[in-house]
Design an enzyme around this catalytic site. Structure first.
Site, PDB file in Angstrom:
ATOM      1  N   ASP A 126       0.824  -1.209   0.000  1.00 59.86           N
ATOM      2  CA  ASP A 126       0.000   0.000   0.000  1.00 59.86           C
ATOM      3  C   ASP A 126       0.868   1.274   0.000  1.00 59.86           C
ATOM      4  OD1 ASP A 126      -2.456   1.326   0.062  1.00 59.86           O
ATOM      5  OD2 ASP A 126      -3.285  -0.079   1.520  1.00 59.86           O
ATOM      6  N   TRP A 161      -2.801   3.245  -5.818  1.00 55.64           N
ATOM      7  CA  TRP A 161      -4.083   3.865  -6.227  1.00 55.64           C
ATOM      8  C   TRP A 161      -3.967   4.745  -7.477  1.00 55.64           C
ATOM      9  CZ3 TRP A 161      -2.606   6.606  -1.348  1.00 55.64           C
ATOM     10  CH2 TRP A 161      -2.579   5.741  -0.257  1.00 55.64           C
ATOM     11  N   GLY A 162      -2.954   4.543  -8.288  1.00 60.33           N
ATOM     12  CA  GLY A 162      -2.765   5.405  -9.460  1.00 60.33           C
ATOM     13  C   GLY A 162      -2.137   6.751  -9.109  1.00 60.33           C
ATOM     14  N   ASP A 183     -10.012   3.476  -3.512  1.00 63.14           N
ATOM     15  CA  ASP A 183     -10.711   2.271  -3.038  1.00 63.14           C
ATOM     16  C   ASP A 183     -12.120   2.137  -3.608  1.00 63.14           C
ATOM     17  OD1 ASP A 183      -8.442   2.097  -1.584  1.00 63.14           O
ATOM     18  OD2 ASP A 183      -9.432   1.874   0.362  1.00 63.14           O
TER      19      ASP A 183
HETATM   20  C1  GLA Z   1      -5.982   1.156   1.414  1.00 62.85           C
HETATM   21  C2  GLA Z   1      -6.119   0.167   0.273  1.00 62.85           C
HETATM   22  C3  GLA Z   1      -7.234  -0.810   0.578  1.00 62.85           C
HETATM   23  C4  GLA Z   1      -6.964  -1.539   1.881  1.00 62.85           C
HETATM   24  C5  GLA Z   1      -6.753  -0.525   3.005  1.00 62.85           C
HETATM   25  C6  GLA Z   1      -6.251  -1.191   4.285  1.00 62.85           C
HETATM   26  O1  GLA Z   1      -7.097   1.979   1.523  1.00 62.85           O
HETATM   27  O2  GLA Z   1      -6.332   0.835  -0.935  1.00 62.85           O
HETATM   28  O3  GLA Z   1      -7.383  -1.732  -0.483  1.00 62.85           O
HETATM   29  O4  GLA Z   1      -5.835  -2.355   1.739  1.00 62.85           O
HETATM   30  O5  GLA Z   1      -5.798   0.452   2.649  1.00 62.85           O
HETATM   31  O6  GLA Z   1      -6.047  -0.263   5.315  1.00 62.85           O
END
Ligand code: GLA
Length: 374
Positions: A126, A161-162, A183
């Site tokens: 992440d 996330w891009g 997300d």
């Molecule tokens: C981010 C990621 C999610 C998940 C959460 C966990 O938001 O994009 O997919 O893994 O963290 O805290």
């Protein structure tokens, strides 16, 4: 090692967030087997954020929460391997994970070694709490190198996330897949926005580093961490079909121990999984019905010469959409005929007078696997 097809599996986050433990993971793994999902191709079982203690151990290593995981992570990995499954875990490139647990920032090599010693097969990585002064791409390159030197084949799932133009550099990090959006939530608006976001970045996904459209919300029906409003089964069908046609990884996010038959049928649709797992690995492309970006027609050339053609209606009104066979690379003078079946209904389909047409409900889709016959 290169991954030729996008991975499939189940991840704890969408439904369970911090409420995870050994029992949940192993019972969900058993459900993957009992419901036929494992045999349909879902093999990775991923423990997302919140598996660790808030502090590292005296030896500097990450420590699994002993209440959630009383036998440790190696035990979980061994159980999953014995069930014919693979084990995924989660860490973060920034100062803490998104839920404020210890991350792998500056500890990439130690943590990769720890994951390898536990028998981990997949690492979701992440991007929360990245120091402003740190270079995101370098953090992913570090973990890519650490994994390549940990002595185990671990699938590297980048999750930035891009952000920071991820698509431009993620292919240099050794990641096998990369999250292209923020997300997902269990709402139609979220599904629609993620599909539309793909229009500009299609050329950046594919064999080597698959474009990850995020974990599936199919079957959540408003329950669980990202549950929110929930969607209709029609919307879940469209969601699943789009992820398959665009060759996204398929990581299930619902509680598979409690899923209904409709959800199971969507998640195990053989035609769609066959398109998503197609070994030729050709990238999909998009034509726009009536030039309207709410009506994408997603096309993918497949390994046996077939064409997958998916008509999507992301808008709120019914729509009649068409493309010509000529637009799909089959000129009329070739004498070839496009013919096949719709993925969900099995309905027979044949292009009429060189035109392929679909009548779509709002938020609906029709997907065809077509032979180019004589
Ligand atoms: C981010 C990621 C999610 C998940 C959460 C966990 O938001 O994009 O997919 O893994 O963290 O805290």
């Amino acid at each position: 090692m290169i991954k030729y097809v996008p991975p499939m599996g189940w991840n704890t986050w969408n439904t369970f967030a911090e409420s995870i433990n050994e029992k949940l993971i192993l019972s969900s793994a058993q459900a993957l087997i009992d419901t036929g999902l494992r045999d349909a191709g879902y093999e990775y079982v991923v423990a997302d954020d919140c598996w660790a203690l808030r502090e590292r151990g005296a030896d500097g290593r990450l420590v699994p929460d002993p209440v959630k995981f009383p036998h440790g992570m190696k035990y979980v990995a061994e159980k999953l391997h014995a069930m014919g499954l693979k084990f995924g875990m989660y860490s973060c490139a920034g100062l803490m994970t998104c839920a404020a647990y210890p991350s792998s920032y500056n500890r990439e090599y130690l943590d990769a070694e720890t994951f390898a010693s536990w028998g981990v097969d997949y690492l979701k990585y992440d991007y929360c709490f990245k120091p402003l002064s740190a270079d995101g791409k370098n953090l992913y390159r570090r973990m890519g190198l650490a994994l390549a030197n940990c002595g185990r084949d671990i699938l590297f799932s980048g999750c930035s996330w891009g952000a920071d133009n991820t698509h431009e550099w993620i292919g240099t990090t050794g990641a096998h897949m990369w999250r292209s959006t923020g997300d997902i939530a269990d709402t139609w608006g979220s599904i629609r926005d993620i599909i539309k976001r793909q229009y500009d970045i299609l050329p950046y996904g594919g064999v080597g580093c698959f474009n990850d459209m995020d974990m599936l919300v199919v079957g959540m029906h408003g329950k669980g961490h990202v549950g929110l409003k929930g969607c209709t089964d029609e919307e879940y069908r469209t969601h699943f079909a789009a992820w398959c046609l665009l060759a996204s990884p398929l990581m299930i996010g619902c509680d598979i121990r409690a899923m209904d038959e409709t959800t199971r049928a969507i998640l195990t649709n053989r035609t769609l999984i066959g398109i998503q797992q197609d070994p030729r690995g050709v990238r999909p492309y998009i034509l726009y019905g009536w030039g309207n970006s709410d009506l994408p027609v997603i096309v993918r050339a497949l390994s046996n010469g077939d064409l997958a053609v998916g008509f999507f209606n992301l808008g709120d009104e019914p729509a009649n959409v068409w493309v010509t066979a000529d637009d799909l690379g089959v000129p009329e003078i070739s004498g070839r005929v496009l013919e096949g079946r719709e993925a969900y209904t099995g309905r027979h389909f044949r292009a009429q007078n060189g035109v392929l047409q679909a009548e779509l409900k709002p938020h609906g889709c029709e997907v065809y696997r077509l032979r180019i016959g004589k």
